[in-house]
Design a protein around this motif. Structure first.
Motif, PDB file in Angstrom:
ATOM      1  N   SER A  43      21.608  37.872  39.242  1.00 57.87           N
ATOM      2  CA  SER A  43      21.795  37.358  37.886  1.00 57.87           C
ATOM      3  C   SER A  43      21.746  38.491  36.869  1.00 57.87           C
ATOM      4  O   SER A  43      22.543  38.536  35.929  1.00 57.87           O
ATOM      5  CB  SER A  43      20.727  36.316  37.576  1.00 57.87           C
ATOM      6  N   LYS A  44      20.822  39.454  37.055  1.00 62.08           N
ATOM      7  CA  LYS A  44      20.729  40.600  36.143  1.00 62.08           C
ATOM      8  C   LYS A  44      21.980  41.465  36.231  1.00 62.08           C
ATOM      9  O   LYS A  44      22.453  41.993  35.224  1.00 62.08           O
ATOM     10  CB  LYS A  44      19.486  41.422  36.467  1.00 62.08           C
ATOM     11  N   LEU A  45      22.516  41.609  37.449  1.00 65.09           N
ATOM     12  CA  LEU A  45      23.727  42.411  37.618  1.00 65.09           C
ATOM     13  C   LEU A  45      24.906  41.771  36.895  1.00 65.09           C
ATOM     14  O   LEU A  45      25.688  42.459  36.225  1.00 65.09           O
ATOM     15  CB  LEU A  45      24.042  42.571  39.113  1.00 65.09           C
ATOM     16  N   VAL A  46      25.037  40.457  36.994  1.00 67.50           N
ATOM     17  CA  VAL A  46      26.118  39.758  36.296  1.00 67.50           C
ATOM     18  C   VAL A  46      25.944  39.899  34.785  1.00 67.50           C
ATOM     19  O   VAL A  46      26.911  40.109  34.047  1.00 67.50           O
ATOM     20  CB  VAL A  46      26.140  38.272  36.709  1.00 67.50           C
ATOM     21  N   GLU A  47      24.699  39.812  34.320  1.00 70.19           N
ATOM     22  CA  GLU A  47      24.440  39.951  32.889  1.00 70.19           C
ATOM     23  C   GLU A  47      24.814  41.342  32.399  1.00 70.19           C
ATOM     24  O   GLU A  47      25.393  41.514  31.319  1.00 70.19           O
ATOM     25  CB  GLU A  47      22.955  39.675  32.605  1.00 70.19           C
ATOM     26  N   HIS A  48      24.523  42.363  33.221  1.00 72.94           N
ATOM     27  CA  HIS A  48      24.892  43.739  32.851  1.00 72.94           C
ATOM     28  C   HIS A  48      26.407  43.895  32.783  1.00 72.94           C
ATOM     29  O   HIS A  48      26.948  44.515  31.866  1.00 72.94           O
ATOM     30  CB  HIS A  48      24.304  44.727  33.864  1.00 72.94           C
ATOM     31  N   GLN A  49      27.125  43.321  33.749  1.00 74.31           N
ATOM     32  CA  GLN A  49      28.583  43.408  33.749  1.00 74.31           C
ATOM     33  C   GLN A  49      29.164  42.761  32.503  1.00 74.31           C
ATOM     34  O   GLN A  49      30.106  43.275  31.891  1.00 74.31           O
ATOM     35  CB  GLN A  49      29.142  42.750  35.012  1.00 74.31           C
ATOM     36  N   ASN A  50      28.623  41.607  32.108  1.00 72.06           N
ATOM     37  CA  ASN A  50      29.095  40.948  30.898  1.00 72.06           C
ATOM     38  C   ASN A  50      28.854  41.816  29.666  1.00 72.06           C
ATOM     39  O   ASN A  50      29.677  41.859  28.742  1.00 72.06           O
ATOM     40  CB  ASN A  50      28.404  39.596  30.724  1.00 72.06           C
ATOM     41  N   GLY A  51      27.720  42.525  29.661  1.00 69.68           N
ATOM     42  CA  GLY A  51      27.443  43.413  28.541  1.00 69.68           C
ATOM     43  C   GLY A  51      28.444  44.556  28.446  1.00 69.68           C
ATOM     44  O   GLY A  51      28.884  44.922  27.362  1.00 69.68           O
ATOM     45  N   VAL A  52      28.794  45.132  29.608  1.00 62.31           N
ATOM     46  CA  VAL A  52      29.787  46.210  29.617  1.00 62.31           C
ATOM     47  C   VAL A  52      31.140  45.703  29.127  1.00 62.31           C
ATOM     48  O   VAL A  52      31.843  46.364  28.348  1.00 62.31           O
ATOM     49  CB  VAL A  52      29.907  46.807  31.040  1.00 62.31           C
ATOM     50  N   ILE A  53      31.533  44.498  29.560  1.00 63.85           N
ATOM     51  CA  ILE A  53      32.814  43.918  29.128  1.00 63.85           C
ATOM     52  C   ILE A  53      32.814  43.699  27.613  1.00 63.85           C
ATOM     53  O   ILE A  53      33.789  44.015  26.925  1.00 63.85           O
ATOM     54  CB  ILE A  53      33.073  42.600  29.876  1.00 63.85           C
ATOM     55  N   ASN A  54      31.717  43.178  27.081  1.00 67.82           N
ATOM     56  CA  ASN A  54      31.641  42.947  25.636  1.00 67.82           C
ATOM     57  C   ASN A  54      31.710  44.259  24.864  1.00 67.82           C
ATOM     58  O   ASN A  54      32.331  44.337  23.793  1.00 67.82           O
ATOM     59  CB  ASN A  54      30.341  42.209  25.291  1.00 67.82           C
TER      60      ASN A  54
END
Length: 275
Positions: A43-54
């Protein structure tokens, strides 16, 4: 992001229910806790990926706003030229009406010549706006798991090239060689190895213009990012380098390097800095 977390938690509940539904299987509290920890890490990894995309979306929006601002300035320059042209014509008419004819009349010829020069200048501006002479853009990532034990002032090699318009970036050396002089937007995002710290810098001809740092605490990764808008001369070299210590960096497409030409200049004279 909330939807992704919800789906992950739902998957965990279904998995746990399936395990306990099997009468012939048993799971220890320790094993169950390991499973929960793995799901939390995912879940933390997915959250980090979303942050990079944003973050990338914000950078592209910033670039779009900058391009719009440059177009507005071109429009303003064209209006100034039109105003000056009108004032020159009116000035010549005024001089012609108030002057005493003592020789050949050249005022009207000068006025026509000035109007012709202004017209050519306006056409040049319009052509330059409608048909940009040069397009330069590049973007590359590190796809392998890690760049290990880089020496001081050694280039990071972003070997996976997604965009290389103008053929300025070399994935063999990790260097962008400027094909035309102009104003460029440069960006880089570098991820640390888990539980480690790194120091890197964006350099032009070996001299730093911006620095990046990432410090992964508690066994986690950390990202450092930089964006620079600079004037570069044709032939300049731009790279991302390690510095201070012998460091390692995380790849797997989390680390990237890119740039785009915003405004071309015909010579190596940078625009004046106001401020």
């Amino acid at each position: 992001m909330a939807r992704v977390k919800h789906e992950i938690l739902l998957l965990l509940c279904l998995l746990c229910g399936h395990i306990y539904a099997q009468n012939n299987l048993d799971i220890s509290p320790e094993a169950f806790q390991i499973l929960v920890t793995q799901v939390e890490n995912l879940s933390k990894l997915v959250e980090h990926q979303n942050g990079v995309i944003n973050e990338l979306q914000d950078k592209f929006k910033f670039q779009e706003n900058l391009n719009n601002e440059l177009m507005d300035r071109l429009d303003q320059q064209e209006r100034i030229i039109e105003d000056l042209s009108y004032k020159l014509v009116e000035h010549d008419k005024h001089r012609s009406s108030n002057s005493i004819p003592t020789g050949p009349k050249t005022t009207s010829n000068n006025s026509a010549s000035r109007q012709k020069d202004v017209k050519h200048l306006r056409q040049g501006i319009i052509r330059k706006r409608q048909n940009p002479s040069t397009t330069v853009a590049f973007f590359a990532t590190i796809t392998k798991a890690a760049e290990d034990n880089l020496g001081i002032h050694q280039n990071l090699i972003f070997e996976d090239v997604l965009t290389n318009i103008g053929n300025g970036y070399s994935n063999h050396h990790g260097v962008f060689t400027v094909p035309v002089s102009g104003i460029y937007l440069l960006t880089s995002s570098v991820l640390s190895r888990h539980g480690q710290e790194y120091w890197a810098e964006m350099v032009v001809n070996g001299s730093p213009i911006a620095r990046l740092n990432g410090y992964g605490t508690d066994g986690r990764h950390a990202t450092g990012t930089q964006t620079a808008i600079v004037f570069l001369n044709k032939g300049d070299d731009v790279a991302i380098q390690n510095y201070i210590n012998v460091d390692s960096f995380w790849g797997d497409k989390y680390s990237s390097f890119g740039g785009v030409l915003l405004q071309e200049y015909e010579d190596n004279s940078p625009p004046a800095v106001i401020g």
